[in-house]
Design a protein around this motif. Structure first.
Motif, PDB file in Angstrom:
ATOM      1  N   GLU A   9     -22.592  58.296 -61.327  1.00 47.69           N
ATOM      2  CA  GLU A   9     -21.335  58.618 -60.643  1.00 47.69           C
ATOM      3  C   GLU A   9     -21.135  57.724 -59.413  1.00 47.69           C
ATOM      4  OE1 GLU A   9     -19.418  62.889 -59.931  1.00 47.69           O
ATOM      5  OE2 GLU A   9     -20.960  62.374 -58.465  1.00 47.69           O
ATOM      6  N   LYS A  10     -22.241  57.453 -58.736  1.00 44.38           N
ATOM      7  CA  LYS A  10     -22.196  56.569 -57.556  1.00 44.38           C
ATOM      8  C   LYS A  10     -21.911  55.120 -57.942  1.00 44.38           C
ATOM      9  CE  LYS A  10     -24.883  56.499 -53.765  1.00 44.38           C
ATOM     10  NZ  LYS A  10     -26.082  56.390 -52.959  1.00 44.38           N
ATOM     11  N   GLY A  11     -22.161  54.786 -59.214  1.00 42.22           N
ATOM     12  CA  GLY A  11     -21.992  53.395 -59.665  1.00 42.22           C
ATOM     13  C   GLY A  11     -23.000  52.470 -59.009  1.00 42.22           C
ATOM     14  N   VAL A  12     -24.230  52.963 -58.926  1.00 41.15           N
ATOM     15  CA  VAL A  12     -25.268  52.212 -58.229  1.00 41.15           C
ATOM     16  C   VAL A  12     -25.537  50.848 -58.868  1.00 41.15           C
ATOM     17  CG1 VAL A  12     -27.791  52.231 -57.940  1.00 41.15           C
ATOM     18  CG2 VAL A  12     -26.437  54.176 -57.170  1.00 41.15           C
ATOM     19  N   LYS A  13     -25.607  49.820 -57.994  1.00 32.68           N
ATOM     20  CA  LYS A  13     -25.964  48.477 -58.457  1.00 32.68           C
ATOM     21  C   LYS A  13     -27.295  48.095 -57.823  1.00 32.68           C
ATOM     22  CE  LYS A  13     -21.518  46.367 -59.554  1.00 32.68           C
ATOM     23  NZ  LYS A  13     -21.387  47.322 -60.629  1.00 32.68           N
ATOM     24  N   VAL A  14     -28.172  47.551 -58.646  1.00 27.87           N
ATOM     25  CA  VAL A  14     -29.531  47.277 -58.178  1.00 27.87           C
ATOM     26  C   VAL A  14     -29.903  45.816 -58.412  1.00 27.87           C
ATOM     27  CG1 VAL A  14     -31.921  47.659 -58.940  1.00 27.87           C
ATOM     28  CG2 VAL A  14     -30.494  49.613 -58.350  1.00 27.87           C
ATOM     29  N   ILE A  15     -30.548  45.237 -57.409  1.00 25.21           N
ATOM     30  CA  ILE A  15     -31.162  43.918 -57.589  1.00 25.21           C
ATOM     31  C   ILE A  15     -32.647  44.080 -57.314  1.00 25.21           C
ATOM     32  CG2 ILE A  15     -31.355  41.607 -56.567  1.00 25.21           C
ATOM     33  CD1 ILE A  15     -28.207  41.955 -56.199  1.00 25.21           C
ATOM     34  N   HIS A  40     -31.790  47.936 -48.235  1.00 21.91           N
ATOM     35  CA  HIS A  40     -33.109  47.457 -48.653  1.00 21.91           C
ATOM     36  C   HIS A  40     -34.042  48.640 -48.905  1.00 21.91           C
ATOM     37  CE1 HIS A  40     -37.094  45.368 -47.254  1.00 21.91           C
ATOM     38  NE2 HIS A  40     -37.010  45.397 -48.561  1.00 21.91           N
ATOM     39  N   LEU A  41     -34.562  48.728 -50.117  1.00 24.94           N
ATOM     40  CA  LEU A  41     -35.578  49.748 -50.415  1.00 24.94           C
ATOM     41  C   LEU A  41     -36.850  49.039 -50.837  1.00 24.94           C
ATOM     42  CD1 LEU A  41     -33.511  52.315 -52.552  1.00 24.94           C
ATOM     43  CD2 LEU A  41     -34.000  52.402 -50.100  1.00 24.94           C
ATOM     44  N   SER A  42     -37.841  49.066 -49.960  1.00 26.56           N
ATOM     45  CA  SER A  42     -39.131  48.454 -50.300  1.00 26.56           C
ATOM     46  C   SER A  42     -40.023  49.531 -50.905  1.00 26.56           C
ATOM     47  CB  SER A  42     -39.770  47.870 -49.035  1.00 26.56           C
ATOM     48  OG  SER A  42     -41.177  47.845 -49.158  1.00 26.56           O
ATOM     49  N   ALA A  43     -40.464  49.297 -52.147  1.00 18.51           N
ATOM     50  CA  ALA A  43     -41.337  50.289 -52.808  1.00 18.51           C
ATOM     51  C   ALA A  43     -42.602  50.506 -51.981  1.00 18.51           C
ATOM     52  CB  ALA A  43     -41.681  49.820 -54.218  1.00 18.51           C
ATOM     53  N   GLY A  44     -43.154  49.410 -51.452  1.00 17.57           N
ATOM     54  CA  GLY A  44     -44.370  49.528 -50.628  1.00 17.57           C
ATOM     55  C   GLY A  44     -44.114  50.362 -49.377  1.00 17.57           C
ATOM     56  N   ASP A  45     -42.971  50.136 -48.717  1.00 13.57           N
ATOM     57  CA  ASP A  45     -42.645  50.915 -47.501  1.00 13.57           C
ATOM     58  C   ASP A  45     -42.477  52.397 -47.840  1.00 13.57           C
ATOM     59  OD1 ASP A  45     -42.704  48.671 -45.944  1.00 13.57           O
ATOM     60  OD2 ASP A  45     -40.516  48.488 -45.719  1.00 13.57           O
ATOM     61  N   LEU A  46     -41.826  52.672 -48.979  1.00 15.77           N
ATOM     62  CA  LEU A  46     -41.626  54.078 -49.364  1.00 15.77           C
ATOM     63  C   LEU A  46     -42.973  54.748 -49.631  1.00 15.77           C
ATOM     64  CD1 LEU A  46     -38.527  53.699 -51.727  1.00 15.77           C
ATOM     65  CD2 LEU A  46     -38.557  54.852 -49.517  1.00 15.77           C
ATOM     66  N   LEU A  47     -43.881  54.000 -50.254  1.00 20.67           N
ATOM     67  CA  LEU A  47     -45.214  54.573 -50.534  1.00 20.67           C
ATOM     68  C   LEU A  47     -45.984  54.792 -49.230  1.00 20.67           C
ATOM     69  CD1 LEU A  47     -46.131  52.448 -53.695  1.00 20.67           C
ATOM     70  CD2 LEU A  47     -45.733  54.918 -53.650  1.00 20.67           C
ATOM     71  N   LEU A  79     -39.506  58.336 -55.539  1.00 20.23           N
ATOM     72  CA  LEU A  79     -39.171  57.942 -54.170  1.00 20.23           C
ATOM     73  C   LEU A  79     -37.938  57.034 -54.148  1.00 20.23           C
ATOM     74  CD1 LEU A  79     -42.803  57.208 -52.849  1.00 20.23           C
ATOM     75  CD2 LEU A  79     -41.354  59.168 -52.261  1.00 20.23           C
ATOM     76  N   LEU A  80     -37.877  56.127 -55.108  1.00 22.17           N
ATOM     77  CA  LEU A  80     -36.726  55.207 -55.164  1.00 22.17           C
ATOM     78  C   LEU A  80     -35.444  55.971 -55.488  1.00 22.17           C
ATOM     79  CD1 LEU A  80     -38.349  52.203 -57.097  1.00 22.17           C
ATOM     80  CD2 LEU A  80     -37.459  52.126 -54.749  1.00 22.17           C
ATOM     81  N   GLU A  81     -35.544  56.866 -56.446  1.00 19.46           N
ATOM     82  CA  GLU A  81     -34.376  57.652 -56.877  1.00 19.46           C
ATOM     83  C   GLU A  81     -33.836  58.480 -55.705  1.00 19.46           C
ATOM     84  OE1 GLU A  81     -33.931  59.357 -61.334  1.00 19.46           O
ATOM     85  OE2 GLU A  81     -35.221  60.512 -60.002  1.00 19.46           O
ATOM     86  N   LYS A  82     -34.778  59.113 -55.004  1.00 17.83           N
ATOM     87  CA  LYS A  82     -34.388  59.957 -53.861  1.00 17.83           C
ATOM     88  C   LYS A  82     -33.706  59.094 -52.784  1.00 17.83           C
ATOM     89  CE  LYS A  82     -36.627  63.359 -50.779  1.00 17.83           C
ATOM     90  NZ  LYS A  82     -36.942  62.692 -49.521  1.00 17.83           N
ATOM     91  N   ALA A  83     -34.305  57.942 -52.513  1.00 18.56           N
ATOM     92  CA  ALA A  83     -33.743  57.065 -51.477  1.00 18.56           C
ATOM     93  C   ALA A  83     -32.341  56.587 -51.861  1.00 18.56           C
ATOM     94  CB  ALA A  83     -34.678  55.877 -51.246  1.00 18.56           C
ATOM     95  N   MET A  84     -32.133  56.282 -53.131  1.00 20.81           N
ATOM     96  CA  MET A  84     -30.804  55.808 -53.561  1.00 20.81           C
ATOM     97  C   MET A  84     -29.768  56.932 -53.482  1.00 20.81           C
ATOM     98  SD  MET A  84     -31.321  53.085 -56.660  1.00 20.81           S
ATOM     99  CE  MET A  84     -32.509  53.938 -57.657  1.00 20.81           C
ATOM    100  N   LEU A  85     -30.201  58.150 -53.824  1.00 23.65           N
ATOM    101  CA  LEU A  85     -29.252  59.269 -53.812  1.00 23.65           C
ATOM    102  C   LEU A  85     -28.913  59.709 -52.393  1.00 23.65           C
ATOM    103  CD1 LEU A  85     -30.556  61.300 -56.868  1.00 23.65           C
ATOM    104  CD2 LEU A  85     -28.342  60.144 -56.652  1.00 23.65           C
ATOM    105  N   GLU A  86     -29.891  59.565 -51.496  1.00 25.52           N
ATOM    106  CA  GLU A  86     -29.634  60.012 -50.121  1.00 25.52           C
ATOM    107  C   GLU A  86     -28.838  58.999 -49.301  1.00 25.52           C
ATOM    108  OE1 GLU A  86     -33.543  62.900 -49.552  1.00 25.52           O
ATOM    109  OE2 GLU A  86     -33.465  60.978 -48.507  1.00 25.52           O
TER     110      GLU A  86
END
Ligand SMILES: Nc1ncnc2c1ncn2[C@@H]1O[C@H](COP(=O)(O)OP(=O)(O)OP(=O)(O)O)[C@@H](O)[C@H]1O
Ligand SMILES: Nc1ccn([C@@H]2O[C@H](COP(=O)(O)O)[C@@H](O)[C@H]2O)c(=O)n1
Length: 249
Positions: A9-15, A40-47, A79-86
Motif C-alpha cells: 500500500e505504501k508503494g515501497v521502493k528498495v535499493i 538509509h536502513l543499515s542491516a548491521g546498524d539495526l542488528l 527488523l527491516l520490515e518494521k523499520a520500513m513500516l514505521e
C-alpha cells in the motif's frame, strides 16, 4: 492488513546497497540520503540496535557479529520490515542486505519486494582492510581476526547474491576504491535515473574484477588460478572465463 499489504500500500521502493566490509556503503548512503531523499536502513546498524535494546535475540546476534557470521534471515527481515513500516518515507536504501542467498530468498518471499536495482561498491580487500582498521567507531568486529572472517563470508556468501542480481541486469557497479567525493560522482550517475541503467556493470579498479572482466570480454578460455584482490588465490575459471566471482555481461 498484514505487513506485506501495508508495504504494498505504501508503494515501497528498495535499493540494495552491497559491497565488502569497509567498501564505503554507509559513507555513500549518507550522501544519497542528503541528495536523493532516501531513508538509509543499515542491516548491521539495526542488528546492533537490537543488541543494545536488550532483546531476547541480543546475545545470539552479538556472538554472530563477533564471529562475522550472518544472523538468521527471519531476525534481520523482521527488523527491516518494521523499520520500513514505521518510517514515513517510501524509498529505502537497504545497506548490507541481502548478505547471502538465504537473506535474498527470504526477503522476497516475506515482503514480496524486488529491489529497483543493486548498488555494488567494488573495492579491493587491501583498501577495505586499511579503512576498517582505522574506522575507530568502537565496533567489536573491526579487529583483524574478525575482518578476515567477514571477508571470507563476503566472498563465499555475498558475492553469489550480486551474481544473482547481475544475471537479472540489476547491478550498478561503482569503483569504490577512489576518494569519497569521486565515488559519489559515480553513485550520482547510478541514481540519475531510476528505471534506466546508467552505469554499466563495469569492473571498477580492483585488480581482481578488472582481470575477470578482461577475460570475460575476450571470452578467453582460461583455466588459470588468479590472485584475487583479496590477496588469496581465486578459484579456477571455467572454460569461458566465468569465475565464481565474475559476472557475465
Ligand atoms: N572512498 C573512501 N576513501 C577512504 N576512506 C573511506 C572511503 N569511504 C569510506 N571510507 C572510510 O572507511 C571506513 C569504512 O567506511 P563505511 O563505514 O562507509 O563502510 P561500510 O561499507 O559501510 O562498512 P561495513 O560494511 O563494515 O559497515 C570509514 O571510516 C569511512 O570513513
Ligand atoms: N544482513 C546482515 C547484515 C549484517 N549482519 C551482521 O552484522 C555484521 C556487521 O554488518 P555491517 O553491514 O554493519 O558491516 C555482519 O558482519 C554480520 O555479522 C548480518 O548477519 N546480516
Amino acid at each position: 492488513m498484514d505487513a506485506v499489504g501495508r508495504l504494498k500500500e505504501k508503494g515501497v521502493k528498495v535499493i540494495f546497497v552491497l559491497g565488502g566490509p569497509g567498501s564505503g556503503k554507509g559513507t555513500q548512503c549518507a550522501n544519497i540520503v542528503r541528495d536523493f531523499g532516501f531513508t538509509h536502513l543499515s542491516a548491521g546498524d539495526l542488528l546492533r540496535a537490537e543488541i543494545k535494546s536488550g532483546s531476547a535475540n541480543g546475545t545470539m546476534i552479538q556472538n554472530m557479529i563477533k564471529e562475522g557470521k550472518i544472523v538468521p534471515s527471519e531476525v534481520t527481515i523482521k527488523l527491516l520490515e518494521k523499520a520500513m513500516l514505521e518510517n514515513g518515507n517510501d524509498k529505502f536504501l537497504i545497506d548490507g542486505f541481502p548478505r547471502n542467498e538465504e537473506n535474498r530468498a527470504a526477503f522476497e518471499e516475506v515482503t514480496k519486494i524486488e529491489p529497483e536495482f543493486v548498488l555494488f561498491f567494488d573495492c579491493s580487500e587491501e583498501e577495505m582492510e586499511r579503512r576498517l582498521l582505522s574506522r575507530n567507531q568502537g565496533r567489536d568486529d573491526d579487529n583483524i581476526e574478525t575482518i578476515r572472517k567477514r571477508f571470507k563470508v563476503f566472498l563465499e556468501s555475498s558475492l553469489p547474491v550480486i551474481e544473482y542480481y547481475n544475471a537479472k541486469n540489476k547491478v550498478r557497479t561503482v569503483d569504490a576504491a577512489r576518494p569519497i567525493n569521486e565515488v559519489f560522482e559515480s553513485v550520482k550517475i547510478a541514481f540519475s535515473s531510476f528505471d534506466k541503467k546508467v552505469t554499466t556493470n563495469s569492473p571498477g579498479n580492483s585488480s581482481f574484477w578488472r582481470l575477470c572482466w578482461q577475460k570475460l570480454r575476450r571470452r578467453v578460455p582460461v583455466t588459470v588460478a588468479m590472485t584475487a584482490s583479496c590477496g588469496k588465490e581465486a578459484p579456477k575459471m571455467d572454460a569461458f572465463g566465468r569465475g565464481y566471482r565474475c559476472f557475465r555481461r
